[in-house]
Design a protein around this motif. Structure first.
Motif, PDB file in Angstrom:
ATOM      1  N   MET A   2       0.998  -1.248   0.007  1.00  0.00           N
ATOM      2  CA  MET A   2       0.100  -0.018   0.078  1.00  0.00           C
ATOM      3  C   MET A   2       0.991   1.172  -0.128  1.00  0.00           C
ATOM      4  O   MET A   2       1.909   1.210   0.636  1.00  0.00           O
ATOM      5  CB  MET A   2      -1.058  -0.112   1.137  1.00  0.00           C
ATOM      6  N   THR A   3       0.487   2.195  -0.657  1.00  0.00           N
ATOM      7  CA  THR A   3       1.043   3.434  -0.812  1.00  0.00           C
ATOM      8  C   THR A   3       1.262   4.096   0.565  1.00  0.00           C
ATOM      9  O   THR A   3       0.510   3.731   1.792  1.00  0.00           O
ATOM     10  CB  THR A   3       0.412   4.628  -1.281  1.00  0.00           C
ATOM     11  N   PRO A   4       2.145   4.955   0.850  1.00  0.00           N
ATOM     12  CA  PRO A   4       2.605   5.373   2.259  1.00  0.00           C
ATOM     13  C   PRO A   4       1.596   6.216   2.832  1.00  0.00           C
ATOM     14  O   PRO A   4       0.675   6.794   2.088  1.00  0.00           O
ATOM     15  CB  PRO A   4       3.624   6.450   2.004  1.00  0.00           C
ATOM     16  N   LEU A   5       1.138   6.131   3.930  1.00  0.00           N
ATOM     17  CA  LEU A   5      -0.143   6.695   4.633  1.00  0.00           C
ATOM     18  C   LEU A   5       0.390   8.083   4.808  1.00  0.00           C
ATOM     19  O   LEU A   5       1.273   8.678   5.258  1.00  0.00           O
ATOM     20  CB  LEU A   5      -0.317   6.066   6.030  1.00  0.00           C
ATOM     21  N   PRO A   6      -0.979   8.806   4.469  1.00  0.00           N
ATOM     22  CA  PRO A   6      -0.886  10.397   4.790  1.00  0.00           C
ATOM     23  C   PRO A   6      -0.480  10.490   6.463  1.00  0.00           C
ATOM     24  O   PRO A   6      -0.877   9.745   7.187  1.00  0.00           O
ATOM     25  CB  PRO A   6      -2.097  10.944   4.673  1.00  0.00           C
ATOM     26  N   LEU A   7       0.199  11.949   6.541  1.00  0.00           N
ATOM     27  CA  LEU A   7       0.464  12.097   7.783  1.00  0.00           C
ATOM     28  C   LEU A   7      -0.516  12.260   8.972  1.00  0.00           C
ATOM     29  O   LEU A   7      -1.759  12.485   8.786  1.00  0.00           O
ATOM     30  CB  LEU A   7       0.883  13.727   7.713  1.00  0.00           C
ATOM     31  N   GLY A   8      -0.439  11.501  10.065  1.00  0.00           N
ATOM     32  CA  GLY A   8      -1.489  11.463  11.075  1.00  0.00           C
ATOM     33  C   GLY A   8      -2.196   9.961  11.092  1.00  0.00           C
ATOM     34  O   GLY A   8      -3.100   9.844  11.788  1.00  0.00           O
ATOM     35  N   PHE A   9      -1.932   9.266   9.800  1.00  0.00           N
ATOM     36  CA  PHE A   9      -2.253   7.694  10.002  1.00  0.00           C
ATOM     37  C   PHE A   9      -1.333   6.780  10.407  1.00  0.00           C
ATOM     38  O   PHE A   9      -0.098   6.893   9.586  1.00  0.00           O
ATOM     39  CB  PHE A   9      -3.133   7.601   8.729  1.00  0.00           C
ATOM     40  N   ASP A  10      -1.635   5.843  11.301  1.00  0.00           N
ATOM     41  CA  ASP A  10      -0.601   4.953  11.517  1.00  0.00           C
ATOM     42  C   ASP A  10      -1.144   3.449  10.950  1.00  0.00           C
ATOM     43  O   ASP A  10      -0.186   2.613  10.970  1.00  0.00           O
ATOM     44  CB  ASP A  10      -0.061   4.906  12.909  1.00  0.00           C
ATOM     45  N   ALA A  11      -2.326   3.286  10.723  1.00  0.00           N
ATOM     46  CA  ALA A  11      -2.784   1.970  10.283  1.00  0.00           C
ATOM     47  C   ALA A  11      -3.658   2.290   9.035  1.00  0.00           C
ATOM     48  O   ALA A  11      -4.429   3.253   8.786  1.00  0.00           O
ATOM     49  CB  ALA A  11      -3.578   1.436  11.533  1.00  0.00           C
TER      50      ALA A  11
ATOM     51  N   ASP B 233     -12.060   9.768  -0.962  1.00  0.00           N
ATOM     52  CA  ASP B 233     -11.150  10.347  -0.193  1.00  0.00           C
ATOM     53  C   ASP B 233     -11.394  10.742   1.264  1.00  0.00           C
ATOM     54  O   ASP B 233     -12.672  10.680   1.703  1.00  0.00           O
ATOM     55  CB  ASP B 233     -11.023  11.716  -0.871  1.00  0.00           C
ATOM     56  N   TYR B 234     -10.548  11.083   2.190  1.00  0.00           N
ATOM     57  CA  TYR B 234     -10.469  11.710   3.104  1.00  0.00           C
ATOM     58  C   TYR B 234      -9.557  12.873   3.054  1.00  0.00           C
ATOM     59  O   TYR B 234      -8.231  12.698   2.997  1.00  0.00           O
ATOM     60  CB  TYR B 234     -10.202  10.774   4.580  1.00  0.00           C
ATOM     61  N   ASP B 235     -10.091  14.122   2.973  1.00  0.00           N
ATOM     62  CA  ASP B 235      -9.265  15.289   2.857  1.00  0.00           C
ATOM     63  C   ASP B 235      -8.396  14.990   1.737  1.00  0.00           C
ATOM     64  O   ASP B 235      -7.055  15.533   1.678  1.00  0.00           O
ATOM     65  CB  ASP B 235      -8.550  15.671   3.959  1.00  0.00           C
ATOM     66  N   GLU B 236      -8.798  14.422   0.557  1.00  0.00           N
ATOM     67  CA  GLU B 236      -8.228  14.268  -0.967  1.00  0.00           C
ATOM     68  C   GLU B 236      -7.309  12.950  -0.903  1.00  0.00           C
ATOM     69  O   GLU B 236      -6.813  12.958  -1.722  1.00  0.00           O
ATOM     70  CB  GLU B 236      -7.867  15.639  -1.396  1.00  0.00           C
ATOM     71  N   TYR B 237      -6.982  12.273   0.379  1.00  0.00           N
ATOM     72  CA  TYR B 237      -6.122  11.313   0.378  1.00  0.00           C
ATOM     73  C   TYR B 237      -6.732  10.234   0.278  1.00  0.00           C
ATOM     74  O   TYR B 237      -8.088  10.137   0.377  1.00  0.00           O
ATOM     75  CB  TYR B 237      -5.158  11.392   1.528  1.00  0.00           C
ATOM     76  N   PHE B 238      -6.108   8.937   0.023  1.00  0.00           N
ATOM     77  CA  PHE B 238      -6.697   7.665   0.021  1.00  0.00           C
ATOM     78  C   PHE B 238      -7.455   7.188  -1.553  1.00  0.00           C
ATOM     79  O   PHE B 238      -8.056   6.107  -1.495  1.00  0.00           O
ATOM     80  CB  PHE B 238      -7.555   7.265   1.066  1.00  0.00           C
ATOM     81  N   ARG B 239      -7.794   8.172  -2.302  1.00  0.00           N
ATOM     82  CA  ARG B 239      -8.274   7.995  -3.575  1.00  0.00           C
ATOM     83  C   ARG B 239      -7.631   6.889  -4.161  1.00  0.00           C
ATOM     84  O   ARG B 239      -8.307   6.106  -5.028  1.00  0.00           O
ATOM     85  CB  ARG B 239      -8.408   9.259  -4.473  1.00  0.00           C
ATOM     86  N   ASN B 240      -6.288   6.639  -4.095  1.00  0.00           N
ATOM     87  CA  ASN B 240      -5.651   5.805  -4.871  1.00  0.00           C
ATOM     88  C   ASN B 240      -5.564   4.321  -4.277  1.00  0.00           C
ATOM     89  O   ASN B 240      -4.822   3.251  -4.829  1.00  0.00           O
ATOM     90  CB  ASN B 240      -4.217   6.199  -5.098  1.00  0.00           C
TER      91      ASN B 240
END
Ligand code: IMP
Ligand code: MG
Length: 184
Positions: free
Chosen positions: A1-10, A163-170
């Motif tokens: 999986m792609t690196p997680l956005p800042l603030g997410f550890d799982a 998305d969540y705040d534009e992240y995770f779409r991929n």
């Protein structure tokens, strides 16, 4: 999986994996083509969320079709703002066309209802709707989709375009974000 956005550890917890999504999208495509047999279709996807779903869906629809998109958003983080910000910049003329409007998820219903209204006002012959996910428990305005991938409970989901705040779409699967619930 792609690196997680800042603030997410799982990573998000899987709700529908890639295989389940692929199977369901193929079924939806066949359903749509079967119902619309013989007609010429214009698929309009609502970006950014529906981009990935629409890309897979159009390739599963065995009909002559044209593809367009417009931009609409009603979310800020995990909260529905209640206001649909909507840019009706279609490249193709919807007048007299049979439109299939595609979105990632049907939540309060505001976005889809607003865009259907716009396309009808713009002279579309017919407007049908297809969403990958449906959260009926969250509905605020009267709106049902003609084609639905999966019905889900009131959880905030990401991936496969969502998305969540534009992240995770991929993210290639659809998953839930621990600690987030839809509000608004
Ligand atoms: P509606 O106008 O409330 O039906 O919202 C539809 C839009 O809200 C979708 O196209 C998504 O962009 C966004 N949305 C609703 N629920 C979720 C979710 O669980 N995750 C990510 N985006 C969502
Ligand atoms: Mg969206």
């Amino acid at each position: 999986m792609t690196p997680l956005p800042l603030g997410f550890d799982a990573p998000p917890e899987t709700l529908f994996d890639e295989k389940a999504i692929a199977v369901r999208v193929k079924e939806l495509g066949a359903e749509i083509a079967g119902k619309r047999r013989g007609s010429d279709l214009t698929v309009v996807s609502i970006s950014n969320g529906a981009t990935i779903f629409a890309a897979d869906l159009v390739r599963a629809i065995d009909l002559p079709l044209r593809l367009d998109s417009l931009s609409a958003r009603s979310y800020d983080g995990t909260e529905s703002s209640g206001e649909v910000v909507f840019t009706p910049h279609l490249k193709l003329d919807p007048r007299g066309r049979n439109i299939l409007l595609v979105d990632d998820i049907l939540d309060t219903g505001r976005t889809l209802r607003r865009v259907v209204e716009y396309l009808k006002d713009a002279g579309a012959e017919s407007v049908e709707t297809c969403v990958m996910l449906d959260k009926p428990a969250r509905r605020v305005v009267g709106m049902e989709a003609d084609f639905v991938g999966f019905e889900i409970p009131d959880v905030f989901v990401v991936g496969y375009g969502l998305d969540y705040d534009e992240y995770f779409r991929n993210l290639p699967y659809i998953g839930t974000l621990p600690g987030t619930a839809s509000i608004g």
